[in-house]
Motif scaffolding. Structure first.
Motif, PDB file in Angstrom:
ATOM      1  N   PRO A   1      -7.627  23.586  42.658  1.00 35.68           N
ATOM      2  CA  PRO A   1      -8.731  23.235  43.406  1.00 35.68           C
ATOM      3  C   PRO A   1     -10.108  22.490  43.194  1.00 35.68           C
ATOM      4  CG  PRO A   1      -8.384  24.974  41.930  1.00 35.68           C
ATOM      5  CD  PRO A   1      -7.202  24.629  41.819  1.00 35.68           C
ATOM      6  N   GLN A   2      -9.980  21.888  41.838  1.00 38.11           N
ATOM      7  CA  GLN A   2     -11.227  21.541  40.794  1.00 38.11           C
ATOM      8  C   GLN A   2     -11.286  19.934  41.793  1.00 38.11           C
ATOM      9  OE1 GLN A   2      -8.644  22.131  38.045  1.00 38.11           O
ATOM     10  NE2 GLN A   2     -10.335  23.705  36.584  1.00 38.11           N
TER      11      GLN A   2
ATOM     12  N   THR B   1     -17.229  29.070  44.051  1.00 34.51           N
ATOM     13  CA  THR B   1     -15.555  29.996  44.599  1.00 34.51           C
ATOM     14  C   THR B   1     -15.029  30.430  43.930  1.00 34.51           C
ATOM     15  OG1 THR B   1     -14.287  28.270  45.054  1.00 34.51           O
ATOM     16  CG2 THR B   1     -15.302  27.798  42.547  1.00 34.51           C
ATOM     17  N   ASN B   2     -14.372  31.007  44.585  1.00 34.42           N
ATOM     18  CA  ASN B   2     -13.140  32.209  43.524  1.00 34.42           C
ATOM     19  C   ASN B   2     -11.514  31.462  43.067  1.00 34.42           C
ATOM     20  OD1 ASN B   2     -11.543  31.708  45.904  1.00 34.42           O
ATOM     21  ND2 ASN B   2     -11.486  34.193  46.066  1.00 34.42           N
ATOM     22  N   SER B   3     -11.433  30.071  43.219  1.00 37.54           N
ATOM     23  CA  SER B   3     -10.205  28.864  42.812  1.00 37.54           C
ATOM     24  C   SER B   3     -10.333  29.360  41.655  1.00 37.54           C
ATOM     25  CB  SER B   3     -10.437  28.024  43.800  1.00 37.54           C
ATOM     26  OG  SER B   3     -11.647  26.977  42.971  1.00 37.54           O
ATOM     27  N   LEU B   4     -11.899  29.241  41.029  1.00 36.53           N
ATOM     28  CA  LEU B   4     -11.460  28.888  38.960  1.00 36.53           C
ATOM     29  C   LEU B   4     -11.574  30.706  38.180  1.00 36.53           C
ATOM     30  CD1 LEU B   4     -14.164  25.894  39.471  1.00 36.53           C
ATOM     31  CD2 LEU B   4     -11.450  25.651  39.114  1.00 36.53           C
TER      32      LEU B   4
ATOM     33  N   TYR C   1      -8.562  30.743  49.030  1.00 36.17           N
ATOM     34  CA  TYR C   1      -9.473  30.605  47.559  1.00 36.17           C
ATOM     35  C   TYR C   1     -11.038  30.202  48.801  1.00 36.17           C
ATOM     36  CZ  TYR C   1      -6.440  28.888  44.073  1.00 36.17           C
ATOM     37  OH  TYR C   1      -5.428  29.218  42.696  1.00 36.17           O
ATOM     38  N   THR C   2     -11.929  30.352  48.342  1.00 31.60           N
ATOM     39  CA  THR C   2     -13.429  30.188  49.439  1.00 31.60           C
ATOM     40  C   THR C   2     -14.355  29.254  48.817  1.00 31.60           C
ATOM     41  OG1 THR C   2     -14.219  32.165  48.188  1.00 31.60           O
ATOM     42  CG2 THR C   2     -12.855  32.568  50.348  1.00 31.60           C
ATOM     43  N   PHE C   3     -14.801  28.331  48.815  1.00 28.06           N
ATOM     44  CA  PHE C   3     -15.805  27.488  48.722  1.00 28.06           C
ATOM     45  C   PHE C   3     -16.816  27.461  49.438  1.00 28.06           C
ATOM     46  CE2 PHE C   3     -11.477  26.485  48.008  1.00 28.06           C
ATOM     47  CZ  PHE C   3     -11.014  25.564  47.057  1.00 28.06           C
TER      48      PHE C   3
END
Length: 376
Positions: free
Chosen positions: A312-313, A329-332, A349-351
């Motif tokens: 995701p990064q 974000t919640n991906s990290l 994943y939300t951004f």
């Protein structure tokens, strides 16, 4: 033979005890026992005979008194029962229940007077007055027929085919496909709704809760809206919502290619991509969002986690190179959290990206893996 010294000592101790005591041990034992002298009876004594007769006569009188009392109580009870029978309306007769269920057995003459109360079971609600048994489900209702199974199989197979087409073609090609066959769009959304019901969480609900906390004057755009669930949920509080998709299912949807919207430059506050980055030209979708957003406007993206291929990064860096900045974000979080984290955060994943430049800095190529269903 006992030892001489030991016998002498014992003899001395016995002498001391006897000297100190007033009486000997034998005298003390005799004093504890009471002696009773037997009094001889004089049968010929007239006073004794009279005394015995008097005692016997008193006992007989007591027995007669007890019998008289019992008879009086019985008569009183009979009078009370007769009064109750004569005054039925005024008398208070207990209802038939578990506590006084033996009342009628002891008083059979009251069977017609006491009403039979039907006990209702509070735990189980009985059916109608006729006490009809509950209807059992037929085997046809419980088990789907072969025809229903074939229809459901055809719907799912068609959804897989259309889903693969949308992920592996551009938005223009997808629009042409739906113009030729409008029913295919409805078939796609029917299969989409069935698959959405199996998800652990609905990602659009979080976006709705986020917008409800914001001002009602905001201009919001829902890219790839489907059935415009966002606009329908917020129509009373946020009227300025534009819903764009390739086919209009209802009155809230405007037909358009989300790579080329009819909105003016720098006129929108929030742009939403909720599972809509599907075409191979998803770069054009991001560029169009950058064009219509105001400076410091927000672009919200929600996608399935498997599309990022555990990187995701890389996606965040490419979006930031266009002219955005990732604010949330919640991906990290999954790397820092333990395995006990919620399943919904792993599935989606939300951004949140904020527009920081008015012009596009660089047109980087963004790629996401297509979300294809497994063939059965």
């Amino acid at each position: 033979m006992p030892h001489k010294k030991r016998t002498n000592k014992n003899h001395i101790q016995v002498k001391k005890i006897l000297a100190n005591s007033e009486l000997s041990l034998l005298d003390k034992k005799k004093s504890k026992r009471k002696s009773f002298e037997r009094i001889p009876r004089h049968d010929n004594n007239p006073s004794d005979l009279k005394r015995e007769e008097r005692i016997l006569n008193d006992d007989s009188d007591d027995d007669n008194d007890n019998n008289n009392n019992i008879n009086k109580k019985k008569l009183a009870l009979k009078k009370h029962i007769n009064q109750e029978l004569q005054q039925q309306k005024q008398s208070i007769i207990p209802k038939k229940s578990r506590r006084n269920k033996y009342y009628v057995m002891n008083h059979p003459e009251l069977k017609d007077i006491i009403p039979n109360v039907i006990k209702t079971n509070k735990r189980k609600h009985e059916p109608d007055e006729q006490n009809e048994p509950p209807k059992k489900k037929s085997s046809q209702e419980s088990k789907p027929s072969i025809c229903d199974k074939l229809v459901s199989h055809m719907i799912t197979s068609r959804f897989r085919y259309l889903n693969e087409k949308l992920y592996t073609s551009t938005s223009q090609e997808a629009q042409q496909m739906f113009e030729k066959d409008p029913q295919s769009f409805y078939a796609y959304h029917q299969g989409y709704s069935t698959s959405m019901s199996q998800w652990p969480d609905q990602p659009l609900d979080e976006i709705i809760a986020y917008i409800r906390k914001r001002s009602s004057n905001l201009v919001i755009v829902d890219m790839g809206c489907g059935d415009a669930h966002l606009a329908r949920a917020l129509k009373s509080t946020h009227p300025n919502i534009y819903s764009f998709d390739l086919v209009a299912i209802n009155e809230y949807v405007q037909v358009c290619d989300i790579a080329h919207t009819p909105l003016n430059k720098n006129s929108v506050d929030i742009v939403i991509f909720c599972l809509s980055l599907m075409g191979t030209n998803l770069n054009d979708f991001i560029y169009e969002a950058h064009r219509i957003l105001r400076l410091r406007g927000t672009m919200k993206i929600v996608e399935i986690a498997s599309r990022f291929e555990n990187q995701p990064q890389k996606f965040i860096r490419k979006i930031e190179s266009i002219g955005f900045q990732c604010s949330k974000t919640n991906s990290l979080d999954d790397k820092n959290k333990s395995s006990s984290s919620s399943s919904s955060s792993k599935y989606f994943y939300t951004f949140d990206f904020v527009k920081t430049f008015e012009q596009i800095k660089s047109k980087s190529i963004i790629k996401l893996a297509p979300c294809l269903h497994k063939k059965r």
